[in-house]
Design an enzyme around this catalytic site. Structure first.
Site, PDB file in Angstrom:
ATOM      1  N   ASP A   1      20.761   0.146  -2.398  1.00 21.71           N
ATOM      2  CA  ASP A   1      20.389  -1.225  -2.032  1.00 21.71           C
ATOM      3  C   ASP A   1      19.449  -1.239  -0.833  1.00 21.71           C
ATOM      4  O   ASP A   1      18.504  -2.034  -0.793  1.00 21.71           O
ATOM      5  CB  ASP A   1      21.653  -2.044  -1.726  1.00 21.71           C
ATOM      6  CG  ASP A   1      22.519  -1.378  -0.666  1.00 21.71           C
ATOM      7  OD1 ASP A   1      23.067  -0.302  -0.953  1.00 21.71           O
ATOM      8  OD2 ASP A   1      22.633  -1.932   0.441  1.00 21.71           O
TER       9      ASP A   1
ATOM     10  N   PHE B   1      12.505   5.795   2.724  1.00 25.05           N
ATOM     11  CA  PHE B   1      13.182   4.989   1.730  1.00 25.05           C
ATOM     12  C   PHE B   1      12.205   3.962   1.167  1.00 25.05           C
ATOM     13  O   PHE B   1      11.186   3.648   1.801  1.00 25.05           O
ATOM     14  CB  PHE B   1      14.533   4.462   2.192  1.00 25.05           C
ATOM     15  CG  PHE B   1      14.585   3.356   3.204  1.00 25.05           C
ATOM     16  CD1 PHE B   1      13.456   2.737   3.688  1.00 25.05           C
ATOM     17  CD2 PHE B   1      15.827   2.923   3.669  1.00 25.05           C
ATOM     18  CE1 PHE B   1      13.543   1.700   4.600  1.00 25.05           C
ATOM     19  CE2 PHE B   1      15.922   1.886   4.582  1.00 25.05           C
ATOM     20  CZ  PHE B   1      14.780   1.281   5.041  1.00 25.05           C
TER      21      PHE B   1
ATOM     22  N   THR C   1      25.006  -1.520   2.147  1.00 24.88           N
ATOM     23  CA  THR C   1      25.037  -0.706   3.369  1.00 24.88           C
ATOM     24  C   THR C   1      23.938   0.351   3.318  1.00 24.88           C
ATOM     25  O   THR C   1      23.652   0.903   2.249  1.00 24.88           O
ATOM     26  CB  THR C   1      26.389   0.059   3.461  1.00 24.88           C
ATOM     27  OG1 THR C   1      27.459  -0.857   3.307  1.00 24.88           O
ATOM     28  CG2 THR C   1      26.541   0.796   4.780  1.00 24.88           C
TER      29      THR C   1
ATOM     30  N   ASN D   1      26.021  -0.772  -2.228  1.00 24.84           N
ATOM     31  CA  ASN D   1      27.198  -0.837  -1.344  1.00 24.84           C
ATOM     32  C   ASN D   1      26.931  -1.753  -0.154  1.00 24.84           C
ATOM     33  O   ASN D   1      27.669  -1.710   0.837  1.00 24.84           O
ATOM     34  CB  ASN D   1      27.612   0.569  -0.878  1.00 24.84           C
ATOM     35  CG  ASN D   1      26.493   1.286  -0.147  1.00 24.84           C
ATOM     36  OD1 ASN D   1      25.350   0.822  -0.152  1.00 24.84           O
ATOM     37  ND2 ASN D   1      26.803   2.405   0.471  1.00 24.84           N
TER      38      ASN D   1
ATOM     39  N   GLU E   1       0.816  -1.209   0.000  1.00 20.41           N
ATOM     40  CA  GLU E   1       0.000   0.000   0.000  1.00 20.41           C
ATOM     41  C   GLU E   1       0.855   1.267   0.000  1.00 20.41           C
ATOM     42  O   GLU E   1       0.425   2.316  -0.483  1.00 20.41           O
ATOM     43  CB  GLU E   1      -0.958   0.002   1.205  1.00 20.41           C
ATOM     44  CG  GLU E   1      -2.034  -1.079   1.153  1.00 20.41           C
ATOM     45  CD  GLU E   1      -1.559  -2.459   1.634  1.00 20.41           C
ATOM     46  OE1 GLU E   1      -0.341  -2.628   1.902  1.00 20.41           O
ATOM     47  OE2 GLU E   1      -2.404  -3.367   1.732  1.00 20.41           O
TER      48      GLU E   1
ATOM     49  N   TYR F   1      31.444   4.770  -1.139  1.00 19.63           N
ATOM     50  CA  TYR F   1      31.574   6.193  -0.792  1.00 19.63           C
ATOM     51  C   TYR F   1      32.929   6.425  -0.127  1.00 19.63           C
ATOM     52  O   TYR F   1      33.446   5.544   0.554  1.00 19.63           O
ATOM     53  CB  TYR F   1      30.473   6.612   0.192  1.00 19.63           C
ATOM     54  CG  TYR F   1      29.084   6.589  -0.376  1.00 19.63           C
ATOM     55  CD1 TYR F   1      28.684   7.495  -1.360  1.00 19.63           C
ATOM     56  CD2 TYR F   1      28.139   5.661   0.078  1.00 19.63           C
ATOM     57  CE1 TYR F   1      27.389   7.480  -1.871  1.00 19.63           C
ATOM     58  CE2 TYR F   1      26.842   5.644  -0.435  1.00 19.63           C
ATOM     59  CZ  TYR F   1      26.481   6.550  -1.406  1.00 19.63           C
ATOM     60  OH  TYR F   1      25.215   6.539  -1.916  1.00 19.63           O
TER      61      TYR F   1
HETATM   62  N1  TP9 Z   1      13.200   4.053   7.415  1.00 18.38           N
HETATM   63  C1  TP9 Z   1      12.491   4.662   6.440  1.00 18.38           C
HETATM   64  C2  TP9 Z   1      11.134   4.127   6.089  1.00 18.38           C
HETATM   65  N2  TP9 Z   1      12.942   5.718   5.785  1.00 18.38           N
HETATM   66  C3  TP9 Z   1      14.155   6.217   6.092  1.00 18.38           C
HETATM   67  N3  TP9 Z   1      14.580   7.292   5.427  1.00 18.38           N
HETATM   68  C4  TP9 Z   1      14.947   5.610   7.087  1.00 18.38           C
HETATM   69  C5  TP9 Z   1      14.424   4.513   7.728  1.00 18.38           C
HETATM   70  C6  TP9 Z   1      16.310   6.120   7.475  1.00 18.38           C
HETATM   71  N4  TP9 Z   1      17.174   6.105   6.344  1.00 18.38           N
HETATM   72  S1  TP9 Z   1      18.498   6.770   3.935  1.00 18.38           S
HETATM   73  C7  TP9 Z   1      18.655   5.263   4.736  1.00 18.38           C
HETATM   74  C8  TP9 Z   1      17.931   5.080   5.892  1.00 18.38           C
HETATM   75  C9  TP9 Z   1      17.992   3.812   6.671  1.00 18.38           C
HETATM   76  C10 TP9 Z   1      19.583   4.251   4.140  1.00 18.38           C
HETATM   77  C11 TP9 Z   1      19.624   4.231   2.657  1.00 18.38           C
HETATM   78  O1  TP9 Z   1      20.516   3.235   2.230  1.00 18.38           O
HETATM   79  P1  TP9 Z   1      20.654   2.959   0.695  1.00 18.38           P
HETATM   80  O2  TP9 Z   1      21.447   1.717   0.531  1.00 18.38           O
HETATM   81  O3  TP9 Z   1      19.316   2.977   0.071  1.00 18.38           O
HETATM   82  O4  TP9 Z   1      21.450   4.225   0.162  1.00 18.38           O
HETATM   83  P2  TP9 Z   1      22.963   4.682   0.508  1.00 18.38           P
HETATM   84  O5  TP9 Z   1      23.458   5.331  -0.722  1.00 18.38           O
HETATM   85  O6  TP9 Z   1      22.830   5.688   1.617  1.00 18.38           O
HETATM   86  O7  TP9 Z   1      23.726   3.480   0.888  1.00 18.38           O
HETATM   87 MG    MG Z   2      23.435   1.496   0.206  1.00 22.38          MG
END
Ligand code: TP9
Ligand code: MG
Length: 573
Positions: free
Chosen positions: A463, A438, A492, A490, A57, A561
């Site tokens: 990812d 995210f 991560t 990555n 949803e 990074y």
């Molecule tokens: N939970 C939700 C629903 N939204 C957000 N924004 C978070 C937690 C906190 N943010 S931005 C992020 C988090 C955990 C990690 C993103 O990781 P990625 O692999 O998608 O991107 P990158 O380039 O930072 O590794």
């Molecule tokens: Mg990542």
């Protein structure tokens, strides 16, 4: 495969009246997941309204948000009761904080059985929705459904634009009581553009702003998405060109001026100095003496602290809402009115004004060009600026001028998108500035591709974010949407690792590291062709292939990074 529409049955119900009125308001799609209320509503009984089944949803909410944002009309999303609704809530929060006129709908227990937290799957839906919507109501009498839809649309289309919610007890949804589908409720009167506040006497405030622009040496327009919603972009561009005033935007107002326009000074993020290892904010704002924030909205995450550099400045806030954050931003002049009306007023009031002597940002542009061109081969994975540069290159090759959309999920890579992604039209770059959940990427790309079926859509996702909502890859495949997705991998949650480094000068792996996902196999398992690209050459070739395919395509790119390289210690959180 869709069935031939049978039209409303002999006994029209509230469900028929609901879909009919949504259609009259210009709603084209309802995204969602249907539950047991399927006994009371069939979406193919209304011509012109299409139901799009999603896997989650949240996806439904965000796809509706983006389709509504680009079409400028309300669009709808649907959830079943209880967990359907709680899943939908992040979608509603997105259209609230990101400002989009979404009509969110959810089924509810039978009207005689609404005992929140006791009845099976029954939660208090209106209470869940209330704090994150413009309007939230439960249907009590079937005959009132048309009126509730009208109220929902009017609230959603009032600035700040946002979602409305209607809870639909399943028995009432299927009820014919008092429903006369032929009864004329009058025209829907959907607002052609959002309705905003107009403060009496705003013209004298606008005259003050005009006087400030006349006296200014280096005025700057800082533009937010309310300017796009007001239909002010052509007038704003003409005014900026006549007076030679640079335009800086928020994340989501990129594209107000085309990517390569001389006056496009770009979008800003608090991460830009760190990413570029360059005093970018100082270069952009330091010499500015008057800042006009046009269509300003604090939710777009462009904070006064970003422009408070260099010489002393006067500020003007132009917005279709009263100032909700005077503690954060107290402008010298506050003009509460329609953004287009303001731009036209300023244009008339500065008719005899000579073009300004715009401040130079050549060193910043040179730094960006050099940074993006980075020819280095990194053994431990590409760098995101190289990925973004490749996406820009191919987008420029395949999109007509003024077309194309680059969508970004949420993560550290998103800030590279804010800074560097091509956006040649308003909403040519899409990310969630306000809610930043995210998993935004896939649904936003679905909404964008549906809104602009003849234009290319590229999606960049990390990812972490991508796999939080990757089930809807199957939706992309099922709908055969020719979206080209780039997953920068990555293994991560990179942005969070960056914050660990800022706070503790080290990383704590279990809190941010994954064990690895094969995104190529994941895509293929969902019916999406895919490949891996590890160098610029491979990525360019894959993007070109994906763009020509006419079907969904996914490219996994291992990345890394260099957190230690930039000036992230100085990041303002
Ligand atoms: N939970 C939700 C629903 N939204 C957000 N924004 C978070 C937690 C906190 N943010 S931005 C992020 C988090 C955990 C990690 C993103 O990781 P990625 O692999 O998608 O991107 P990158 O380039 O930072 O590794
Ligand atoms: Mg990542």
């Amino acid at each position: 495969m869709s069935r031939v529409s049978t039209g409303p049955s002999e006994h029209p119900t509230a469900a028929h009246a609901l879909l009919k009125r949504l259609k009259e308001h210009g709603v084209e799609k309802v995204f969602g997941v249907v539950g047991r209320e399927a006994a009371s509503i069939l979406f193919d009984e209304q011509d012109g309204v299409e139901f799009i089944l999603t896997r989650h949803e949240f996806t439904a909410g965000v796809a509706a948000d983006v389709l509504a944002r680009i079409t400028g009309r309300p669009q709808a999303c649907w959830a079943t009761l209880g967990p359907g609704m709680t899943n939908l809530s992040t979608g509603m929060a997105t259209s609230m904080l990101d400002r989009s006129p979404v009509i969110a709908l959810a089924a509810q227990s039978e009207s005689h059985d609404i005992f929140p937290n006791d009845t099976h799957q029954c939660l208090d839906l209106v209470k869940i929705a209330e704090p994150m919507t413009k309007y939230a109501v439960e249907l009590e009498r079937p005959a009132e459904i048309t009126d509730l839809v009208d109220s929902a649309v009017f609230a959603a289309m009032t600035e700040p634009v946002g979602p409305s919610f209607i809870s639909l007890p399943v028995d009432l949804l299927g009820s014919s009581e008092g429903i006369d589908i032929t009864q004329d409720h009058g025209p829907a009167r959907t607002p052609g553009k959002p309705i905003g506040a107009v403060q009496p006497g705003w013209e004298s405030a606008a005259d003050q702003a005009a006087a400030m622009v006349k006296d200014a040496k280096n005025p700057v327009f800082v533009v937010g998405a309310a300017a796009i919603r007001a239909g002010a972009v052509p007038a704003l561009r003409a005014l900026a060109e006549r007076l030679n005033i640079p335009v800086i935007t928020t994340y989501i107002a990129k594209g107000v001026l085309p990517h390569g326009h001389e006056l496009n000074y770009g979008a800003v993020t608090g991460y830009m100095d760190g990413i570029l290892s360059f005093p970018a904010l100082e270069t952009l704002f330091g010499p500015a003496d008057v800042i006009l924030t046009i269509g300003y909205d604090y939710a777009e995450d462009l904070r006064p602290s970003m422009w408070e550099r260099g010489i002393e400045k006067k500020t003007v806030r132009i917005s279709p809402t009263a100032n909700p954050v005077p503690r954060i931003y107290r402008p010298d002049v506050d003009v509460v009115t329609d953004v287009l009306a303001f731009v036209q007023h300023l244009d008339a009031a500065t008719g005899d004004l000579a073009a300004k002597d715009r401040h130079d940002i050549a060193p910043l542009r040179e730094r960006i060009a050099e940074f993006l061109a980075d020819p280095k081969h990194y053994e431990d994975g590409m760098r995101v600026h190289q990925v973004m540069d490749s996406m820009n290159t191919v987008m420029a090759e395949i999109a007509e001028p003024g077309e194309g959309t680059i969508v970004s999920d949420i993560g550290f890579f998103r800030h590279y998108g804010v800074l560097f992604a091509r956006a040649d039209q308003p909403f040519g770059f899409l990310t969630s500035a306000g809610c930043s959940s995210f998993g935004y990427g896939i649904p936003a790309a679905i909404g964008a591709q549906m809104a602009r079926p003849d234009q290319p859509t590229f999606l960049i996702a990390g990812d972490g974010g991508f796999h939080s909502n990757s089930a809807d890859l199957e939706t992309i495949a099922r709908l055969n949407l020719p979206i080209v997705t780039v997953v920068v991998n990555n293994d991560t949650n990179g942005l969070i690792e960056l914050y660990q480094n800022i706070g503790h000068h080290r990383s704590h792996d279990p809190a941010v590291k994954f064990t690895g996902v094969d995104f190529v196999q994941l895509a293929q398992a969902n019916g999406v062709e895919a490949t891996k690209a590890s160098t610029r050459e491979e990525l360019l070739a894959a993007l070109r292939k994906g763009a020509e395919l006419g079907r969904p395509y996914l490219i996994e790119v291992p990345v890394n990074y260099d957190f230690s390289a930039g000036g992230f210690g100085a990041l303002k959180v």
